[in-house]
Write an enzyme that holds these catalytic residues in place. Structure first.
Site, short mmCIF file in Angstrom:
data_model
loop_
_atom_site.label_atom_id
_atom_site.label_comp_id
_atom_site.label_asym_id
_atom_site.label_seq_id
_atom_site.Cartn_x
_atom_site.Cartn_y
_atom_site.Cartn_z
N HIS A 60 0.83 -1.21 0.00
CA HIS A 60 0.00 0.00 0.00
C HIS A 60 0.86 1.26 0.00
O HIS A 60 1.21 1.80 1.06
CB HIS A 60 -0.90 -0.02 1.24
CG HIS A 60 -2.01 0.96 1.20
ND1 HIS A 60 -3.14 0.82 1.97
CD2 HIS A 60 -2.21 2.10 0.50
CE1 HIS A 60 -3.97 1.83 1.75
NE2 HIS A 60 -3.41 2.61 0.86
N ARG A 64 2.67 8.81 -6.31
CA ARG A 64 2.33 10.13 -6.89
C ARG A 64 2.83 10.32 -8.31
O ARG A 64 2.87 11.45 -8.81
CB ARG A 64 2.89 11.26 -6.01
CG ARG A 64 2.61 11.15 -4.53
CD ARG A 64 1.14 11.14 -4.22
NE ARG A 64 0.87 11.36 -2.80
CZ ARG A 64 -0.29 11.11 -2.23
NH1 ARG A 64 -1.30 10.61 -2.95
NH2 ARG A 64 -0.49 11.33 -0.95
N ASP A 152 -8.35 2.94 -4.27
CA ASP A 152 -7.82 3.52 -3.04
C ASP A 152 -7.86 5.04 -3.04
O ASP A 152 -7.57 5.69 -4.03
CB ASP A 152 -6.39 3.05 -2.79
CG ASP A 152 -5.97 3.36 -1.37
OD1 ASP A 152 -6.57 2.81 -0.46
OD2 ASP A 152 -5.06 4.19 -1.18
N HIS A 232 -5.62 -0.69 5.33
CA HIS A 232 -5.53 0.19 6.51
C HIS A 232 -6.72 0.06 7.47
O HIS A 232 -7.39 1.06 7.79
CB HIS A 232 -5.29 1.63 6.11
CG HIS A 232 -6.18 2.20 5.04
ND1 HIS A 232 -7.53 1.98 4.97
CD2 HIS A 232 -5.89 3.04 4.01
CE1 HIS A 232 -8.04 2.63 3.94
NE2 HIS A 232 -7.06 3.28 3.34
N ASN A 278 -6.15 9.14 6.66
CA ASN A 278 -7.44 8.54 6.35
C ASN A 278 -7.27 7.04 6.13
O ASN A 278 -6.60 6.65 5.17
CB ASN A 278 -8.03 9.20 5.09
CG ASN A 278 -9.46 8.78 4.84
OD1 ASN A 278 -10.13 8.28 5.72
ND2 ASN A 278 -9.93 8.99 3.62
N ASP A 305 0.70 2.59 3.80
CA ASP A 305 -0.14 3.64 3.22
C ASP A 305 0.69 4.92 3.07
O ASP A 305 0.22 6.03 3.36
CB ASP A 305 -1.39 3.90 4.07
CG ASP A 305 -2.42 4.78 3.36
OD1 ASP A 305 -2.26 5.02 2.14
OD2 ASP A 305 -3.37 5.22 4.04
N HIS A 309 3.29 14.32 0.89
CA HIS A 309 2.73 15.61 0.49
C HIS A 309 3.80 16.68 0.61
O HIS A 309 4.78 16.53 1.36
CB HIS A 309 1.53 16.00 1.36
CG HIS A 309 0.34 15.12 1.19
ND1 HIS A 309 -0.42 15.13 0.04
CD2 HIS A 309 -0.23 14.20 2.01
CE1 HIS A 309 -1.42 14.26 0.17
NE2 HIS A 309 -1.32 13.68 1.36
N PHE A 323 -4.92 14.70 3.60
CA PHE A 323 -4.88 13.44 4.34
C PHE A 323 -3.60 12.68 3.99
O PHE A 323 -3.21 12.61 2.83
CB PHE A 323 -6.08 12.56 3.97
CG PHE A 323 -7.37 12.96 4.60
CD1 PHE A 323 -7.65 12.64 5.91
CD2 PHE A 323 -8.34 13.64 3.86
CE1 PHE A 323 -8.87 12.99 6.49
CE2 PHE A 323 -9.56 13.99 4.42
CZ PHE A 323 -9.83 13.67 5.75
N GLY A 324 -2.95 12.06 4.99
CA GLY A 324 -1.87 11.12 4.70
C GLY A 324 -0.54 11.46 5.34
O GLY A 324 -0.21 12.63 5.56
#
Length: 428
Positions: A60, A64, A152, A232, A278, A305, A309, A323-324
């Site tokens: 997972h 990007r 996802d 997750h 998330n 996961d 960013h 999120f993340g």
């Protein structure tokens, strides 16, 4: 190239070997595992006091790439994975554009072979553009080697369409990786619903947002017969539903991320965007249920996961932050520190959940093991190294993590892919 690893503690879920052994690698494969191997080699590694593990497999990951390469690329994500002892990753399809065609799968696999130091399995979307309106070319993507489809980042809310997608995946011999979230129930939530959320004046996300889709997806998997992997998982009721599915003999597996078994809402002291993920960090009771489920082998897999960013997207209130969090460079250390050191998991279970079980889910018979004849994807892990996580040392473009300064024990020393050293702690 020949590599001889001497005196390492081999943990091999394939042969259930848990002992000090030497490992000889030749031409990309494990040639021999035994005591006192004296063959000449191009490189000799003294692994005394260290674990020799099958290369970790992360089911997972968000790379990007394409479209959001200011956050991560095949090259930077691969380098981050190698630093974490990870030799194979599954890249999620919520790229720009969405990875939803055979041609895109083929292109990303081709690029990964030249741009990335580790193995990349690109997953395909369930629906075109992840819009939830029309199925993507599931058969074509399966033929291109996607191994699984996933929407996802969201769930396919049209249950009839999703059921058809599951049936196509079953016919094509691939799995479905499910992000379980009823978007109609999120209602602008940014963290777990409860006392802490109220204190911070933010909007909450209840456990039911996840749980109702977990229940739905298990029932659809029962009807279609597809192999379902639940990504997750974060709630105690998700655990119980996976437990029940397994008791019924359904082809369902579950995954837990290090942030969900390490942190809970009690650890959020202020409104910090680095704590926004998330699904969100849940209650202490949920965290404890996830730990117990891993120990009892109800939950099969530990994945990251990994969601990088840019700094500006996280250095703000959770109300506005993306999120993340990132996880490729911290997952092994967090798992060892939080689960193995306290005796919740054995080292063998860690190897199972981070390599052997993911390999089985993907159908990678030559991976997830330190057995003779297997592909030489290995991680050498130093369990004695104590330090605090320093985001300034990350090779990922993303530094967004709530674990900055967090004390851990355990560090990857070498990562070997196809018999080649792709990470060496001594040369970073």
């Amino acid at each position: 190239m020949k590599i001889l690893i001497k005196n390492g503690h081999v943990v091999d879920p394939g042969d259930k070997l848990d002992a000090v052994r030497d490992v000889l690698i030749n031409d990309g494969y494990i040639a021999r595992v035994g005591e006192d191997i004296t063959d000449t080699a191009d490189k000799v590694i003294d692994a005394e006091g260290m674990y020799v593990l099958p290369g970790l497999i992360d089911l997972h990951v968000h790379l990007r790439d394409p479209g959001l390469t200011y956050k991560e690329t095949l090259a930077t994500g691969g380098a981050a994975a190698a630093r974490g002892g990870i030799t194979t990753i599954c890249a999620m399809p919520n790229t720009q554009p969405v990875t939803d065609t055979k041609e895109m799968i083929e292109d990303l696999h081709k690029r990964a072979k030249t741009e990335c130091p580790i193995h990349v399995i690109q997953l395909g979307a369930v629906t075109k553009g992840q819009r939830g309106e029309e199925l993507a070319d599931i058969e074509g993507m399966a033929a291109a080697g996607c191994h699984a489809i996933s929407e996802d980042g969201k769930s396919v809310m049209n249950a009839a369409l999703y059921r058809r997608g599951m049936s196509k995946a079953k016919e094509s011999g691939i799995s479905v990786f499910a992000h379980c979230e009823d978007i109609s129930m999120v209602e602008g939530g940014v963290m777990n619903a409860g006392k802490k959320q109220e204190e911070l004046g933010l909007r909450g996300i209840t456990n039911a947002v996840e749980d109702v889709i977990v229940a739905r997806d298990i029932l659809l998997a029962k009807e279609t017969g597809v192999k379902l992997h639940l990504c997750h998982c974060s709630t105690r009721d998700s655990v119980e539903m996976v437990r029940l599915a397994k008791k019924e003999g359904l082809p369902v597996t579950g995954e837990v991320c290090p942030h969900h078994f390490t942190l809970c809402t009690d650890d959020i002291k202020e409104d910090d965007g680095n704590f926004k993920m998330n699904p969100p960090l849940r209650s202490r009771e949920d965290k404890d249920a996830l730990r117990a489920a891993l120990a009892e082998d109800v939950m099969d897999v530990i994945s990251t996961d990994h969601a990088p960013h840019a700094a500006k997207e996280k250095e703000c209130s959770m109300a506005k932050a993306a999120f993340g969090i990132v996880g490729l460079e911290t997952s092994a250390a967090l798992t060892y520190t939080e689960l193995v050191e306290p005796g919740i998991l054995t080292m063998m279970q860690m190897a199972e959940k981070m390599s052997y079980n993911p390999a089985k889910i993907l159908g990678l018979d030559q991976k997830g093991s330190v057995s003779e004849g297997k592909i030489a994807d290995l991680a050498i892990f130093d369990p004695t190294k104590a330090y605090r996580i320093d985001v300034n040392t990350f090779v990922s473009k993303g530094k967004n993590t709530p674990f900055a300064g967090y004390p851990v024990k355990g560090e990857t020393v070498y990562t070997i892919v196809d018999g080649r050293i792709v990470y060496d702690r001594n040369q970073r």
